[in-house]
Motif scaffolding. Structure first.
Motif, PDB file in Angstrom:
ATOM      1  N   ILE A 274       3.069 -26.738 -23.262  1.00  0.00           N
ATOM      2  CA  ILE A 274       2.669 -25.408 -22.408  1.00  0.00           C
ATOM      3  C   ILE A 274       4.043 -24.802 -22.011  1.00  0.00           C
ATOM      4  O   ILE A 274       5.606 -24.727 -22.447  1.00  0.00           O
ATOM      5  N   VAL A 275       2.978 -23.695 -21.855  1.00  0.00           N
ATOM      6  CA  VAL A 275       4.226 -22.235 -21.649  1.00  0.00           C
ATOM      7  C   VAL A 275       4.380 -22.064 -20.590  1.00  0.00           C
ATOM      8  O   VAL A 275       3.409 -21.925 -19.090  1.00  0.00           O
ATOM      9  N   VAL A 276       5.501 -22.048 -19.481  1.00  0.00           N
ATOM     10  CA  VAL A 276       6.017 -21.955 -18.645  1.00  0.00           C
ATOM     11  C   VAL A 276       7.188 -20.715 -17.903  1.00  0.00           C
ATOM     12  O   VAL A 276       7.399 -19.924 -18.417  1.00  0.00           O
ATOM     13  N   ARG A 277       6.392 -19.954 -16.538  1.00  0.00           N
ATOM     14  CA  ARG A 277       7.527 -18.856 -16.251  1.00  0.00           C
ATOM     15  C   ARG A 277       8.367 -19.878 -15.039  1.00  0.00           C
ATOM     16  O   ARG A 277       7.757 -20.034 -13.732  1.00  0.00           O
ATOM     17  N   ASP A 278       9.399 -19.637 -15.722  1.00  0.00           N
ATOM     18  CA  ASP A 278      10.615 -19.507 -13.944  1.00  0.00           C
ATOM     19  C   ASP A 278      11.219 -18.901 -12.798  1.00  0.00           C
ATOM     20  O   ASP A 278      10.980 -17.483 -13.468  1.00  0.00           O
ATOM     21  N   MET A 279      10.215 -19.054 -12.167  1.00  0.00           N
ATOM     22  CA  MET A 279      10.066 -18.472 -11.073  1.00  0.00           C
ATOM     23  C   MET A 279      10.837 -17.845  -9.949  1.00  0.00           C
ATOM     24  O   MET A 279      10.571 -16.760  -9.716  1.00  0.00           O
ATOM     25  N   VAL A 280      12.042 -18.025 -10.695  1.00  0.00           N
ATOM     26  CA  VAL A 280      12.956 -17.409  -9.699  1.00  0.00           C
ATOM     27  C   VAL A 280      14.176 -16.302 -11.237  1.00  0.00           C
ATOM     28  O   VAL A 280      14.028 -15.122 -10.756  1.00  0.00           O
ATOM     29  N   THR A 281      13.663 -17.070 -12.387  1.00  0.00           N
ATOM     30  CA  THR A 281      14.388 -15.783 -13.299  1.00  0.00           C
ATOM     31  C   THR A 281      13.770 -14.771 -14.576  1.00  0.00           C
ATOM     32  O   THR A 281      14.049 -13.988 -14.325  1.00  0.00           O
TER      33      THR A 281
ATOM     34  N   VAL B  10       0.575  -4.338  -8.706  1.00  0.00           N
ATOM     35  CA  VAL B  10       1.562  -5.347  -8.614  1.00  0.00           C
ATOM     36  C   VAL B  10       2.843  -4.747  -8.819  1.00  0.00           C
ATOM     37  O   VAL B  10       3.052  -3.858  -9.958  1.00  0.00           O
ATOM     38  N   LEU B  11       3.930  -5.104  -7.891  1.00  0.00           N
ATOM     39  CA  LEU B  11       5.168  -3.436  -7.577  1.00  0.00           C
ATOM     40  C   LEU B  11       5.752  -4.597  -8.117  1.00  0.00           C
ATOM     41  O   LEU B  11       5.953  -6.181  -8.495  1.00  0.00           O
ATOM     42  N   GLY B  12       7.679  -3.731  -8.687  1.00  0.00           N
ATOM     43  CA  GLY B  12       8.684  -4.751  -8.808  1.00  0.00           C
ATOM     44  C   GLY B  12       8.266  -4.746 -10.184  1.00  0.00           C
ATOM     45  O   GLY B  12       7.553  -5.049 -11.253  1.00  0.00           O
ATOM     46  N   THR B  13       8.724  -6.496 -10.659  1.00  0.00           N
ATOM     47  CA  THR B  13       9.235  -6.929 -11.660  1.00  0.00           C
ATOM     48  C   THR B  13       9.264  -8.028 -12.406  1.00  0.00           C
ATOM     49  O   THR B  13       8.715  -8.796 -11.257  1.00  0.00           O
ATOM     50  N   GLY B  14       9.193  -7.977 -13.412  1.00  0.00           N
ATOM     51  CA  GLY B  14       8.809  -9.468 -14.308  1.00  0.00           C
ATOM     52  C   GLY B  14       9.931 -10.398 -14.385  1.00  0.00           C
ATOM     53  O   GLY B  14      10.407 -12.219 -14.546  1.00  0.00           O
ATOM     54  N   ASP B  15      11.297  -9.854 -13.801  1.00  0.00           N
ATOM     55  CA  ASP B  15      12.413 -10.299 -13.624  1.00  0.00           C
ATOM     56  C   ASP B  15      13.035 -11.286 -13.052  1.00  0.00           C
ATOM     57  O   ASP B  15      14.330 -12.281 -13.162  1.00  0.00           O
ATOM     58  N   GLY B  16      12.889 -10.904 -12.050  1.00  0.00           N
ATOM     59  CA  GLY B  16      13.226 -12.763 -11.144  1.00  0.00           C
ATOM     60  C   GLY B  16      11.752 -12.820  -9.827  1.00  0.00           C
ATOM     61  O   GLY B  16      10.553 -12.643 -10.734  1.00  0.00           O
ATOM     62  N   ILE B  17      12.349 -13.548  -8.871  1.00  0.00           N
ATOM     63  CA  ILE B  17      11.173 -13.658  -8.145  1.00  0.00           C
ATOM     64  C   ILE B  17      10.145 -12.421  -7.676  1.00  0.00           C
ATOM     65  O   ILE B  17      10.795 -11.476  -7.019  1.00  0.00           O
ATOM     66  N   ASN B  18       8.880 -13.132  -7.941  1.00  0.00           N
ATOM     67  CA  ASN B  18       7.776 -12.163  -7.776  1.00  0.00           C
ATOM     68  C   ASN B  18       6.555 -12.785  -7.393  1.00  0.00           C
ATOM     69  O   ASN B  18       5.541 -12.566  -8.083  1.00  0.00           O
ATOM     70  N   GLN B  19       6.259 -12.527  -6.026  1.00  0.00           N
ATOM     71  CA  GLN B  19       5.509 -13.083  -5.489  1.00  0.00           C
ATOM     72  C   GLN B  19       4.045 -12.299  -5.546  1.00  0.00           C
ATOM     73  O   GLN B  19       3.009 -13.566  -6.060  1.00  0.00           O
TER      74      GLN B  19
ATOM     75  N   GLU C 219       1.320  -1.242  -0.072  1.00  0.00           N
ATOM     76  CA  GLU C 219       0.368   0.006  -0.253  1.00  0.00           C
ATOM     77  C   GLU C 219       0.927   1.252  -0.081  1.00  0.00           C
ATOM     78  O   GLU C 219       0.626   2.173  -0.890  1.00  0.00           O
ATOM     79  N   ARG C 220       1.889   1.403   0.116  1.00  0.00           N
ATOM     80  CA  ARG C 220       2.974   2.094   0.073  1.00  0.00           C
ATOM     81  C   ARG C 220       3.750   1.873  -0.606  1.00  0.00           C
ATOM     82  O   ARG C 220       4.628   2.488  -1.057  1.00  0.00           O
ATOM     83  N   GLY C 221       3.612   1.686  -1.459  1.00  0.00           N
ATOM     84  CA  GLY C 221       4.457   1.570  -2.874  1.00  0.00           C
ATOM     85  C   GLY C 221       6.197   1.155  -2.539  1.00  0.00           C
ATOM     86  O   GLY C 221       6.314   1.741  -3.355  1.00  0.00           O
ATOM     87  N   GLU C 222       5.557   0.229  -1.896  1.00  0.00           N
ATOM     88  CA  GLU C 222       7.178  -0.749  -1.389  1.00  0.00           C
ATOM     89  C   GLU C 222       7.259  -2.086  -1.909  1.00  0.00           C
ATOM     90  O   GLU C 222       6.158  -2.884  -1.168  1.00  0.00           O
ATOM     91  N   GLU C 223       8.210  -2.817  -2.191  1.00  0.00           N
ATOM     92  CA  GLU C 223       7.939  -4.475  -2.407  1.00  0.00           C
ATOM     93  C   GLU C 223       7.532  -5.327  -1.305  1.00  0.00           C
ATOM     94  O   GLU C 223       8.170  -4.574  -0.082  1.00  0.00           O
ATOM     95  N   PRO C 224       7.120  -5.897  -1.426  1.00  0.00           N
ATOM     96  CA  PRO C 224       7.000  -6.920  -0.133  1.00  0.00           C
ATOM     97  C   PRO C 224       8.035  -7.374   0.280  1.00  0.00           C
ATOM     98  O   PRO C 224       8.972  -7.792  -0.904  1.00  0.00           O
ATOM     99  N   VAL C 225       7.700  -8.282   1.272  1.00  0.00           N
ATOM    100  CA  VAL C 225       9.565  -8.959   1.518  1.00  0.00           C
ATOM    101  C   VAL C 225       8.782 -10.537   0.663  1.00  0.00           C
ATOM    102  O   VAL C 225       7.692 -11.446   1.527  1.00  0.00           O
ATOM    103  N   ALA C 226      10.377 -11.234  -0.011  1.00  0.00           N
ATOM    104  CA  ALA C 226       9.388 -12.543  -0.955  1.00  0.00           C
ATOM    105  C   ALA C 226       9.781 -13.557   0.788  1.00  0.00           C
ATOM    106  O   ALA C 226      11.455 -13.900   1.262  1.00  0.00           O
ATOM    107  N   PHE C 227       9.083 -14.445   1.033  1.00  0.00           N
ATOM    108  CA  PHE C 227       9.708 -15.689   1.959  1.00  0.00           C
ATOM    109  C   PHE C 227       9.070 -16.857   1.215  1.00  0.00           C
ATOM    110  O   PHE C 227       7.922 -16.999   1.162  1.00  0.00           O
ATOM    111  N   ASP C 228       9.165 -17.807   1.751  1.00  0.00           N
ATOM    112  CA  ASP C 228       8.574 -19.082   1.043  1.00  0.00           C
ATOM    113  C   ASP C 228       7.479 -19.909   2.373  1.00  0.00           C
ATOM    114  O   ASP C 228       7.717 -19.818   3.594  1.00  0.00           O
ATOM    115  N   SER C 229       6.480 -20.461   1.754  1.00  0.00           N
ATOM    116  CA  SER C 229       6.170 -20.475   2.493  1.00  0.00           C
ATOM    117  C   SER C 229       4.735 -21.482   1.658  1.00  0.00           C
ATOM    118  O   SER C 229       4.355 -21.054   0.992  1.00  0.00           O
TER     119      SER C 229
END
Lengths: 247, 652
Positions: free
Chosen positions: B218-225, B557-566, A46-56
Motif C-alpha cells: 500500500i501507499v500511505v500518507r503520514d498525516m503528521v509529516t 484546499v488551503l495550506g500545504t501537504g507537509d504536515g497535518i492538513n485536515q 472562505e476568507r482564505g485562512e487556514e482552518p483550525v486543526a483539532f481532533d475528533s
C-alpha cells in the motif's frame, strides 16, 4: 448567540504558538461545540485562512479522540467529552478560550492536536490479559461476582482521552493507569498478571514524563466517564502488595 | 446483452463464483475448509508479512491473532490510536449462539435468523460459519477481561434484539462495542510490545499496490509529516470499515471513509452490492444545518421502549405526555403483533418514514416519532431502567437538552451501516489474489439487511477466527517474490498519490471540501436513501456526475501537504465517496426489486412491504471498475439456498 473565541494556533510541533481571536455571530444553542468550530473553519477557509486543526472522530463521546481545554477546563464546563458539549452551555456575548491538552508527555502537533501515543505505550507495558486467540475456556467456566463485574466495567469505560492528565496540576496519568489496573484486577482472568502489571505500567508511565500523583482529585472531576478517584487508591494498594511480594 | 450498454449505465460481464466454500453438509464446511488449508510451520511464519489497514474489531483482532501466530504484521489506522476505531461506538451488543437462556437458540437458529433477516441475499455457507464461530468469540472476549453484563449468580446476562425471538445478545451496558474493541486493542498492543506487530497511527492508505496480479502493498500518507510512504508485504488485509459517510450525515465517525476499499476497487477488486445500506430506526433527529453527524440510540431500547405517533396529526405539536392512550398509535405493535417494536431495522425505519410522510411526525420539521419509556419505568422502576440504559439516556439528554425519563425520546432513522463492500469469496479473499477484506469493509454476511448485534459478531468472527485460518492458505504458498522499491507498480502507485495531493492543493477553486460533501450527502439521502425510484436514481446519477466535475475543478484546499492538513485528508476521501455514490445509484437502479434495506418504490406488496423478485435478482452484484471514462461492469454471483427456504419475510 454572539461568541468571541480565543484559540491556540501553532503551525507545527516545536514551533511557537499564540492565542488568536475570532468572532462568531450566529451560534445556535443546539450546535455542539465542535460544530461551532466546524462553522468557524468553513468561514476561515472562505476568507482564505487556514482552518483550525483539532481532533475528533466519533462525535458521540466514546472514541476519546477529541479533547480541548475550554476556559481552562478539560472538555469544558460539563462532565462530558468536548464533542458532547453543546453551545447551550454558553450564553450570548461569552468569551471562550480554547487550548490543547498541555503536558510534556502530550506534545502539540498542530493547533489543538496533541500526540497521546504515550497512553498506547502504557497499555503495551502490561494493560492486557495474555490470552492468545483460541486459548480461551468456556465463558461460564469462571463466574464473576456481579459487584466485581460492575466495578470492572465502570473502570473499563475509560476512553483514553487524556482529560485526567490535562486537568492534573502535575500532568499525572494516574486515573488512566488506575482505571486499567482496576478493570483487569477486579476480574478472575486478570489475577495471574496482576502483580507484574501494575509495576510495569507505572514504570512506563514515569518513563513517558507524566508527573506524580499528589491526591488533588482534579482528574476525577474532569473525567467525562466519571471514573472514580478510588481507582488510584486501588492502584496504590496493588502496587504496595506487588512490591511486598518482591516485584 | 453482454457487450451492450444496459440502461445506459453499465455493461454485464462474466458471472462470478465463490470457488472456495466446500460443498456437503453445511455443519461440516468450515471444518473441511480449515483442514484443507495448508499449514505454515512456526519457524516460517516470521518470514511472511501481512499489512492490515484499519484497527476496528476486524482489523485489531486479525492483527493480534496473526501476530500471536508469529507472522510479521504491519497495522495502519488514520486515528491517533488503534483504540479509536469506530467499532467503539457500537452500543447494544453482540450475538452468539450460546443458548444460555435455553430458549430454543442454536447455531442453526442464528444462521436461519441471519439469512432471513438479510432478506435471502447472503451466502448460506458464510452465514453458517458466522453462527458457528459466534460462541467462541464470547469465550475469547471473557478471557481477555471484557466486562460483559452479569446476573447476580455471576453468569453472563443476555437480551433480545430486533428480528429474533430468542435472547442471544451479550452486552456491556450500552457500550458493548467499546468494551470489545478495548479487548482487541489490548491484545493488539500486547503484540506490538512483543514485536510481532508494527503499528502506524495517523497513517492513511491512499493506494493499493498490485504486482503481477497480486496485492503486495500500500501507499500511505503520514498525516503528521505529510510524507508519502510505501509498505510492501506478502498479503494485504483491508479492514477499513463502511462508507455510510457517503450520505454526509450518518452515525459513522467523522473520519469513516471508503478510500482504502475504493482505491482497491479502482485497481480491480469487485465491489459487492454497494447499494445495500442500513438505515437505523432509532437515531436522534437532525437539529439544524450545522449538524455534522447523527447519533444512534441503541436498538436495545426497543426491548422496553414503545414507539408511537399521535393518531391525529393535529396532535403532533402537543406535549406527548398530555396525549391520552387512546389517541396514540403504537404502529409497530399494531402492524406487527408478533415482533412488535422488535421488527428488523429496515422495517422499523420505513414504518417511521411512512408515519412522518402521513404528517404524524413529531418534533422540528415533523421528522420524528416517539420512543416512550413511561410504561417501562412504571413496570420496572426508574432505577432498573437507569441501570439498563443509563448512558443512552444521558447521551440523549446531553444532545437534545430534554430529559427522557420525563418526556418520550424523539427518534428518526439515519444511515448507520452498509452491508455492501468489497466482494470476497469464502476465504474473505477478493478477486485480487492476496487482497483480503474483513468486517464491514467486505460485503459478505448480512445480505440486504443486517440484524442488530451482528456487526460486532461478524467483525470479531472475521478477525479472530476466519481470516487467520484462510489467509494461512495463501501465505503457505509464500513468501512471494521480493518487490523492488522502484518496481513499475510501486512507482505508479506512489506517483498517483503524489499527483492527487498536488492537484488538491493547487486546484485553487472557490468551494470547500465540506460543501461538496454536504451536497453529495443530500443527493444520496434524497434519492438513494430509504426509498428509491428509477426516476430519482437516474436524476441522482446526473447530479453526482456534475458534482464530480465541479469537485475536480473548483475545490479549495488551503495550506500545504507537509504536515497535518485536515482539509487535504477530507478532499481525498470526498473524491472517492463521490465516485462510490454514483456506483451505489447504478446498483440501486439495476436492482429492480425491493430487498432488506434496498426499497424500490416500484416493487412493494399491497401493504407496502418489500417485494423481492427471486427469479431475477437472487444474486450478488459484483461490480468491476470500468475506468474513468467507461461504465462499470456487472458480474453476477448466483445465490443458491440449500438449507433455508426462500420466503417472503413476515414479522407479523
Amino acid at each position: 448567540m454572539k461568541i468571541t473565541l480565543e484559540i491556540w494556533r501553532q503551525a507545527g510541533p516545536g514551533t511557537a504558538g499564540k492565542m488568536v481571536t475570532y468572532t462568531q455571530d450566529d451560534v445556535s444553542p443546539d450546535m455542539s461545540f465542535l460544530e461551532m468550530l466546524d462553522v468557524l473553519n468553513e468561514q476561515l477557509q472562505e476568507r482564505g485562512e487556514e482552518p483550525v486543526a483539532f481532533d475528533s472522530d466519533c462525535r458521540e463521546g466514546i472514541c476519546g479522540m477529541c479533547g480541548l481545554v475550554i476556559n481552562g477546563q478539560a472538555h469544558g464546563p460539563q462532565v462530558t467529552t468536548t464533542c458532547q458539549l453543546h453551545m447551550r452551555s454558553f450564553k450570548d456575548g461569552d468569551r471562550i478560550t480554547i487550548e490543547p491538552w498541555r503536558a510534556d508527555a502530550f506534545p502539540v502537533l498542530k493547533d489543538l492536536v496533541v500526540d497521546r501515543s504515550a497512553f498506547d505505550r502504557i497499555i503495551q507495558a502490561g494493560g492486557f490479559i495474555s490470552v492468545n486467540t483460541g486459548a480461551a475456556p468456556e465463558a461460564h467456566a469462571a463466574p464473576v461476582q456481579k459487584a466485581k463485574a460492575d466495578r470492572a466495567f465502570d473502570a473499563a469505560t475509560c476512553i483514553g482521552c487524556g482529560a485526567c492528565v490535562a486537568a492534573c496540576p502535575n500532568a499525572a496519568a494516574m486515573l488512566f493507569l488506575g482505571a486499567k489496573v482496576t478493570h483487569l484486577g477486579e476480574l478472575p482472568q486478570g489475577q495471574p498478571e496482576r502483580d507484574a502489571r501494575v509495576v510495569k505500567m507505572l514504570t512506563q508511565h514515569d518513563h513517558e514524563g507524566f508527573g506524580g500523583c499528589t491526591n488533588v482529585g482534579a482528574c476525577a472531576d474532569a473525567c467525562p466517564k466519571e471514573i472514580p478517584l478510588d481507582v488510584i487508591s486501588q492502584l496504590n494498594t496493588d502496587l504496595r502488595r506487588s512490591m511486598a511480594r518482591g516485584n | 446483452m453482454t457487450d451492450g450498454l444496459i440502461a445506459g449505465y453499465f455493461r454485464e460481464g462474466a458471472p462470478i463464483q465463490d470457488t472456495k466454500a466446500p460443498s456437503g453438509p453445511i455443519e461440516q464446511r468450515w471444518s473441511t475448509r480449515r483442514f484443507d488449508a495448508h499449514l505454515v510451520n512456526p519457524a516460517n511464519r516470521r518470514k511472511l508479512s501481512v499489512i492490515i489497514v484499519g484497527t476496528g474489531l476486524a482489523g485489531a483482532s486479525a492483527g493480534a491473532t496473526l501476530g500471536e501466530a508469529g507472522y510479521q504484521v504491519k497495522s495502519f489506522c488514520y486515528q491517533d490510536s488503534p483504540r479509536r476505531a469506530h467499532s467503539i461506538a457500537a452500543q447494544g451488543g453482540i450475538n452468539a449462539a450460546k443458548n444460555y437462556k435455553e430458549d430454543g437458540d442454536s447455531v442453526f437458529r442464528l444462521f436461519y435468523d441471519t439469512v432471513k433477516g438479510g432478506d435471502y441475499r447472503s451466502r448460506e455457507s458464510n452465514v453458517y460459519r458466522l453462527a458457528e464461530v459466534s460462541a467462541r468469540i464470547i469465550d475469547q472476549c471473557v478471557a481477555q477481561g471484557v466486562p460483559f453484563a452479569r446476573e447476580y449468580g455471576g453468569l453472563l446476562d443476555n437480551r433480545s434484539f430486533g428480528g429474533v425471538q430468542v435472547s442471544r445478545t451479550f452486552y456491556a451496558r450500552g457500550q458493548t462495542g467499546q468494551q470489545l474493541l478495548i479487548g482487541a486493542y489490548q491484545a493488539l498492543e500486547r503484540q506490538i510490545a512483543a514485536g510481532t506487530v508494527e503499528m502506524f497511527t495517523r497513517h492513511e492508505m491512499l493506494e493499493l499496490i498490485v504486482v503481477d496480479g497480486r496485492a503486495r502493498g500500500i501507499v500511505v500518507r503520514d498525516m503528521v509529516t505529510g510524507e508519502i510512504e510505501t509498505h510492501l508485504a506478502d498479503a494485504v488485509v483491508l479492514a477499513s470499515g463502511g462508507y455510510g459517510n457517503v450520505f454526509y450525515l450518518s452515525t459513522n465517525a467523522m473520519g469513516c471513509n471508503v478510500t482504502a476499499t475504493w482505491r482497491a476497487h479502482r485497481k480491480g477488486a469487485y465491489f459487492g452490492n454497494p447499494c445495500y445500506t442500513q438505515i437505523h430506526p432509532t437515531c436522534i433527529p437532525v437539529s439544524g444545518d450545522h449538524q455534522s453527524k447523527l447519533t444512534l440510540m441503541s436498538e436495545s431500547l426497543r426491548n422496553d421502549g414503545r414507539i408511537w405517533v399521535p393518531k391525529d396529526s393535529a396532535d403532533k405539536d402537543k406535549d406527548p405526555r398530555l396525549i391520552p392512550e387512546e389517541d396514540r398509535d403504537y404502529y409497530l405493535e399494531r402492524i406487527y403483533p408478533s415482533f412488535g417494536n422488535l421488527v428488523p431495522r429496515d422495517i422499523a425505519s420505513r414504518a417511521a418514514k411512512y408515519q412522518c410522510d402521513a404528517g404524524k411526525g413529531v418534533g422540528p420539521g415533523g421528522l420524528g416519532v416517539y420512543l416512550d419509556f413511561a410504561d417501562a419505568i412504571k413496570r420496572m422502576g426508574r432505577a432498573a431502567v437507569e441501570a439498563k440504559y443509563g448512558n443512552l439516556f444521558d447521551m440523549y439528554a446531553q444532545i437534545t437538552g430534554e430529559d427522557p425519563y420525563e418526556t418520550p425520546m424523539r427518534i428518526y432513522p439515519a444511515v448507520h451501516y452498509v452491508m455492501g463492500g468489497l466482494w470476497v469469496d469464502y476465504d474473505l479473499e477478493s478477486n485480487i489474489p492476496g487482497l483480503f477484506v474483513a468486517g464491514e469493509a467486505n460485503f459478505s454476511d448480512h445480505g440486504a439487511n443486517r440484524l442488530g448485534a451482528s456487526a460486532l459478531m461478524q467483525g470479531l468472527a472475521d478477525g479472530y477466527f476466519v481470516l487467520p485460518n484462510t489467509i494461512r492458505e495463501y501465505l503457505s504458498h509464500g513468501p512471494y517474490p521480493q518487490v523492488a522499491a522502484d518496481a513499475p507498480a510501486v512507482v505508479e502507485a506512489q506517483t498517483a498519490v503524489k499527483e492527487r495531493v498536488r492537484h488538491f492543493l493547487s486546484c485553487n477553486g472557490t468551494r470547500t471540501v465540506d460543501s461538496f460533501h454536504k451536497e453529495l450527502g443530500k443527493i444520496m439521502w434524497d434519492y438513494c436513501g430509504m426509498e428509491r425510484t428509477e426516476q430519482g436514481l437516474t436524476h441522482a446519477i446526473e447530479q453526482i456526475r456534475a458534482l464530480k466535475k465541479e469537485f475536480w475543478s473548483n475545490l479549495k484546499v488551503l495550506g500545504t501537504g507537509d504536515g497535518i492538513n485536515q482539509s487535504l485528508e477530507k478532499a481525498g476521501r470526498v473524491a472517492d465517496l463521490i465516485e462510490l455514490g454514483e456506483l451505489m445509484c447504478i446498483d440501486a437502479l439495476h436492482r429492480r426489486e425491493s430487498c432488506g434495506g434496498h426499497f424500490r418504490a416500484e416493487s412493494q406488496t399491497e401493504d407496502g412491504e418489500a417485494l423481492r423478485h427471486d427469479d431475477e435478482f437472487a444474486y450478488v452484484a459484483a461490480w468491476e471498475w470500468g475506468g474513468d471514462d467507461a461504465p462499470p461492469i456487472l458480474h453476477k454471483e448466483d445465490l443458491v439456498y440449500e438449507f433455508v427456504e426462500m420466503k417472503q419475510r413476515s414479522y407479523k
